[in-house]
Design a protein around this motif. Structure first.
Motif, short mmCIF file in Angstrom:
data_model
loop_
_atom_site.label_atom_id
_atom_site.label_comp_id
_atom_site.label_asym_id
_atom_site.label_seq_id
_atom_site.Cartn_x
_atom_site.Cartn_y
_atom_site.Cartn_z
N TRP A 34 3.31 0.08 -4.16
CA TRP A 34 2.66 0.24 -2.85
C TRP A 34 2.70 -1.06 -2.05
CZ3 TRP A 34 -1.72 -2.01 -0.70
CH2 TRP A 34 -2.22 -1.40 0.46
N LYS A 35 2.53 -2.19 -2.69
CA LYS A 35 2.62 -3.48 -2.02
C LYS A 35 4.01 -3.67 -1.42
CE LYS A 35 -0.78 -6.13 -4.70
NZ LYS A 35 -0.94 -7.26 -5.66
N SER A 36 5.03 -3.35 -2.19
CA SER A 36 6.40 -3.49 -1.70
C SER A 36 6.65 -2.60 -0.49
CB SER A 36 7.39 -3.15 -2.81
OG SER A 36 7.25 -4.02 -3.89
N GLN A 37 6.15 -1.39 -0.55
CA GLN A 37 6.34 -0.47 0.58
C GLN A 37 5.63 -0.98 1.84
OE1 GLN A 37 5.05 3.34 -0.82
NE2 GLN A 37 6.95 3.76 -1.95
N MET A 38 4.42 -1.47 1.67
CA MET A 38 3.67 -1.95 2.82
C MET A 38 4.29 -3.21 3.41
SD MET A 38 1.31 0.25 3.33
CE MET A 38 2.52 1.45 2.75
N CYS A 39 4.77 -4.11 2.56
CA CYS A 39 5.34 -5.36 3.04
C CYS A 39 6.72 -5.15 3.70
CB CYS A 39 5.48 -6.37 1.90
SG CYS A 39 3.90 -6.92 1.24
N ASN A 40 7.49 -4.22 3.17
CA ASN A 40 8.86 -4.03 3.66
C ASN A 40 8.96 -2.99 4.76
OD1 ASN A 40 9.89 -5.90 1.78
ND2 ASN A 40 9.96 -4.31 0.19
N ALA A 41 7.87 -2.30 5.04
CA ALA A 41 7.95 -1.24 6.06
C ALA A 41 8.33 -1.82 7.42
CB ALA A 41 6.62 -0.50 6.14
#
Length: 907
Positions: A680-687
């Motif tokens: 979830w962190k990766s998705q939020m940061c890379n969005a």
């Protein structure tokens, strides 16, 4: 000679008489009985050493001389002399006075003629040594061993009438129809030396029999029963073929009463009874009465044979020896009765009384006088049969069960025997519950000890209950408390090294002084006995729990198990996982335990775990499991908690293996939560970064959807495991531990707690298919993490190249040159096209991953719905709260009939 050595002294003596005279056994009966009398006399005094008998003889002589006033004065002076205790040998002085008052011109007193026969008399004390110790060991007057009693012949007992014993196998014998007479039977009288115990006695002087027993009652020696003089053996008629007189039968019957063959009444081995030869001329009435009376001899032999065979058997144990001693006491009373009958017959001979007269000793009077003794002997014989092959507590149970009869006299008899039998058991019990000592050499007590068990397994394996040896008058709950009391004392002494005696028990309560105390205690099982057991149980158990909780911090260690091995200390577990992530991502073969131990200490110092007791923190350690090919550090890492000493009794090796299994499951589930958090962190940061790449919008959307499904699944599983399994089970365990009355309650509650979380966490054998599906879901989450990391890595590389291309183009435009050449632009477009071509491959990979994941979840839900555990069924509802999976899989749509059936079963 070898055959002769095995025979009893009676047989050898009779054989000697036959060889000397050259006659048969029947013809040497007179010589044989005279020889027995001479050998049995043993040169003893001519009168029984009994002060009471001598005083009664003196008073009798005074009364014969019509000196009633002197007799009364003598009684008063004798009573005063007894109270003062000035003389030690009063019997000798009284006997001297009696001898001096005799007229030398008179014939010798008959009292001396039978005094020698009874020289080996029993002591009058109820607690005296059993009779067979007092008689000369060289002369056994028991029934000869040549007439062995066959058990299979018990149903064909001829005229002895013993076949009726089967009726009394449970409730005790009562009077048989053949024994009922019109005259009153003998009444049991109270013996002052025995309290309330029944004694064998003759009827009082007012009985209808018309015969009054003599005042002086010489007691019969147990080993040397009353015998008749040769001159008094048989009174034959002039014609040898004439009918036998009743006097001869009476004398024969007195021998048979003692188990000795008479001249006419002998033991018939094939029929297993005493009977008169059919060739002997005798009327039917006398033959029938003789057969009925001879039953006492058969009963006497049965009881005597049992006591003789078991008294010297050490393996029979203390309880069995007490049983034999009680039978000896009853036989002793029976011998006293026979001595009175013998004295009556001798008195008749001295006074010239014929047996046929009203005042004589007849068969009918013997039937009346032996009515109660016969019933008592029947009770003893049936009790001997019922107790065959039993010992210890099992023997006490047999005696207790046989006392359930409606006859108060027989019930009192059995209760008296039970008191003697229970006395060793009560001594065993008191030493066990007050001192923790178990000296059960012959395995009679219902608490068993295994000396091969080591100290660390003392509580679990060393002591146990022998259920077959628990007396029937002690309940299973009382037996369990008795076991726990002694086990607690030994646990304190040997494991806790605490020699303090729990409670301050009075010395008078630690032992029983007499069998009467055992009777009073066991007759009040719900009162005095229960209160003693409860007092010792609560005092000992409370002290043991106080020692474990205060000295060894049992409850603190229990809470430490919950915080660390069951992941209850959230901040510590999270920080430890953060610190271990780089190490555990490596191959398992590259890990070193000292490195992981250092990381563990760092996590302890950085979280609230640092405030725990040093005793707890020093037991916390790292453990590496067995490595398999391809394992990473996540697969082999585990926390460990060292236990030893008394607390190892609660946290056994089996319990610690359960804790290890649960920790590995919870650690893996916590890792899934940790992975999804990183996703979830990766998705939020890379969005935001990847917004400039619109071709990735579809792939990223698909990643977000799959991640949401996985997050929902793991959150619901975590909620179920944390709250419904761990917290509820822990709360129940803590309440039971707080209310526990003994260590067994704590151990049982802890075992139930572990079994519950093992089954609810799908770690038992019944949930193997569910666990496999759940592990497959965890594997798909790891696969998804790897796929998303690959996607983001390639996307970010492409994004970086595009940013570099734009920066270079902008820089050259600022310098006044063309941004890019045609060749550079062609290379850039080609690279971007290649990246776009990889997007469909990423989409198909995600679609395949989603398909596998949803298929595994659907199968998992189906197994949950068909589970018998309601909590797992409710978990399936929460995992598919919007029926997303149910719409995809028809198997998740239960039929109406199945739903109704499940609801009705729940109701």
């Amino acid at each position: 000679m070898a055959a002769l050595d095995q025979k009893s002294p009676n047989v050898l003596l009779q054989s000697l008489c036959c060889r000397i005279t050259g006659k048969s056994e029947a013809d040497v009966a007179h010589q044989f009985q005279y020889a027995v009398r001479v050998i049995g006399s043993n040169y003893a005094p001519t009168i029984e050493r009994d002060e009471f008998l001598v005083s009664e003889k003196i008073k009798k002589e005074l009364l014969k001389q019509r000196r009633e006033a002197d007799a009364a004065l003598f009684s008063e002076l004798h009573r005063k002399l007894q109270t003062q205790g000035v003389l030690k040998h009063r019997w000798s002085i009284l006997y001297l006075l009696l001898s001096l008052c005799e007229d030398p011109r008179k014939p010798p007193s008959r009292v001396g003629s039978y005094g020698a026969v009874f020289a080996q008399a029993l002591p009058r004390d109820a607690q005296s040594t059993p009779f067979y110790y007092a008689r000369p060991q060289s002369l056994s007057l028991s029934y000869p061993e040549r007439s062995a009693l066959a058990a299979h012949n018990a149903s064909s007992m001829g005229t002895s009438g013993i076949s009726s014993l089967g009726v009394y196998s449970v409730n005790g014998p009562g009077p048989g129809a053949q024994s009922l007479l019109t005259g009153p039977g003998p009444q049991p009288v109270a013996d002052p030396a025995r309290g309330s115990r029944l004694a064998w006695a003759l009827p009082a002087s007012g009985s209808s029999s018309g015969a009054v027993p003599p005042t002086s009652r010489p007691t019969a020696g147990p080993g040397s029963a009353p015998l008749l003089r040769p001159s008094q053996r048989q009174r034959r008629d002039a014609d040898g073929s004439a009918e036998i007189s009743e006097a001869a039968l009476v004398r024969d019957i007195l021998y048979v009463f003692q188990g000795i063959d008479g001249k006419f009444i002998k033991m018939c081995t094939p029929e297993n009874c005493y009977k008169i030869d059919s060739k002997v001329p005798l009327c039917k009435s006398l033959r029938d009465m003789s057969s009925r009376l001879a039953e006492l001899g058969w009963l006497h032999n049965k009881v005597r044979k049992y006591t003789d065979s078991r008294s010297l058997d050490r393996a029979f144990g203390l309880v069995g020896q007490s049983f034999c001693a009680s039978l000896h006491q009853e036989l002793k009373e029976y011998y006293r009765l026979l001595s009175v009958l013998h004295a009556q017959l001798q008195l008749e001979d001295d006074q010239g009384v014929n047996v046929g007269m009203d005042s004589g000793l007849t068969l009918r009077r013997l039937l009346v006088w032996t009515y109660d003794p016969k019933i008592r002997l029947k009770t003893l014989a049936a009790l001997v049969d019922y107790c065959q092959g039993r010992k210890g507590g099992e023997l006490a149970s047999a005696v207790h069960a046989y006392g359930k009869t409606g006859d108060p006299h027989m019930r009192a008899l059995v209760q008296h025997i039970l008191a003697l039998v229970s006395h060793p058991i009560l001594n065993f019990l008191y030493r066990w519950i007050y001192d923790g000592e178990l000296e059960d050499t012959y395995h009679e007590f219902f608490v068993a000890s295994d000396p091969t068990v080591k100290t660390d397994r003392l509580w679990h394996d060393k002591y146990s209950l022998r259920k077959s040896m628990i007396p029937s008058f002690i309940t299973m709950d009382q037996a369990r408390k008795v076991l726990l009391i002694g086990k607690s004392i030994n646990f304190l002494h040997q494991v806790c090294h605490d020699r303090t005696q729990p409670g301050k028990m009075l010395p008078t309560t630690k032992s029983t002084d007499s069998p009467r105390d055992a009777t009073e205690l066991f007759t009040d099982l719900e009162g005095a006995f229960q209160s003693k057991i409860d007092a010792a149980y609560f005092e000992t158990s409370k002290y043991l729990l106080d020692v474990l909780n205060k000295t060894y911090q049992l409850l603190d260690h229990l809470q430490a198990m919950r915080r660390y091995l069951l992941l209850g200390q959230g901040d510590f577990i999270r920080h430890l996982m953060d610190l271990l992530k780089p190490e555990l991502a490596r191959a398992a073969t590259t890990l070193y335990q000292h490195n992981l131990t250092g990381i563990l200490e760092t996590a302890v110092r950085a979280t609230n775990a640092q405030f725990d007791s040093p005793e707890i923190l020093k037991r916390l350690d790292v453990r590496l499991l067995e490595v398999s090919p391809g394992d990473t550090g996540w697969d082999v890492f585990s926390l460990d908690y060292h236990v030893d000493g008394p607390i190892a009794t609660v946290f056994t090796r089996e319990c610690m293996s359960h804790y290890l299994r649960v920790f590995n499951f919870l650690w893996r589930a916590k890792r899934m939560e940790y992975i999804l958090t990183d996703i979830w962190k990766s998705q939020m940061c890379n969005a935001k970064l990847l917004k400039s790449m619109p071709e990735l919008s579809g792939v990223l959307h698909q990643c977000h959807i799959l991640a949401s499904e996985m997050v929902h699944f793991i959150h619901q599983m975590q909620y179920y495991i944390t709250f419904e399994v761990l917290e509820c089970s822990w709360d129940e365990l803590w309440n039971k531990v707080q209310q526990a009355q003994d260590l067994d309650h704590i151990i049982a509650a802890h075992d139930v707690f572990l079994d519950t979380i093992i089954s609810r966490c799908l770690l038992d054998s019944n949930s193997r298919s569910l666990l496999n599906q759940l592990r497959a879901v965890f594997d798909q989450i790891i696969e998804f993490q790897n796929a998303q990391d690959t996607l983001y890595r390639s996307a970010l590389e492409e994004l970086q190249l595009r940013v570099q291309y734009e920066d270079m183009k902008r820089q050259r435009e600022n310098e006044g040159e063309w941004g890019v050449t045609a060749e550079q632009e062609a290379v850039e477009n080609k690279r971007r096209q290649e990246f776009k071509d990889t997007i469909p491959k990423m989409c198909s990979q995600l679609r395949l991953l989603t398909h596998f994941y949803q298929g595994i979840v659907q199968e998992f839900l189906r197994l949950l719905m068909t589970s018998s555990d309601e909590s797992l069924q409710f978990l399936s509802f929460r995992l598919d709260f919007n029926e997303h999976y149910k719409a995809r899989d028809p198997r998740l749509r239960p039929s109406l009939g199945a739903t109704r059936g499940r609801r009705s079963s729940n109701i």
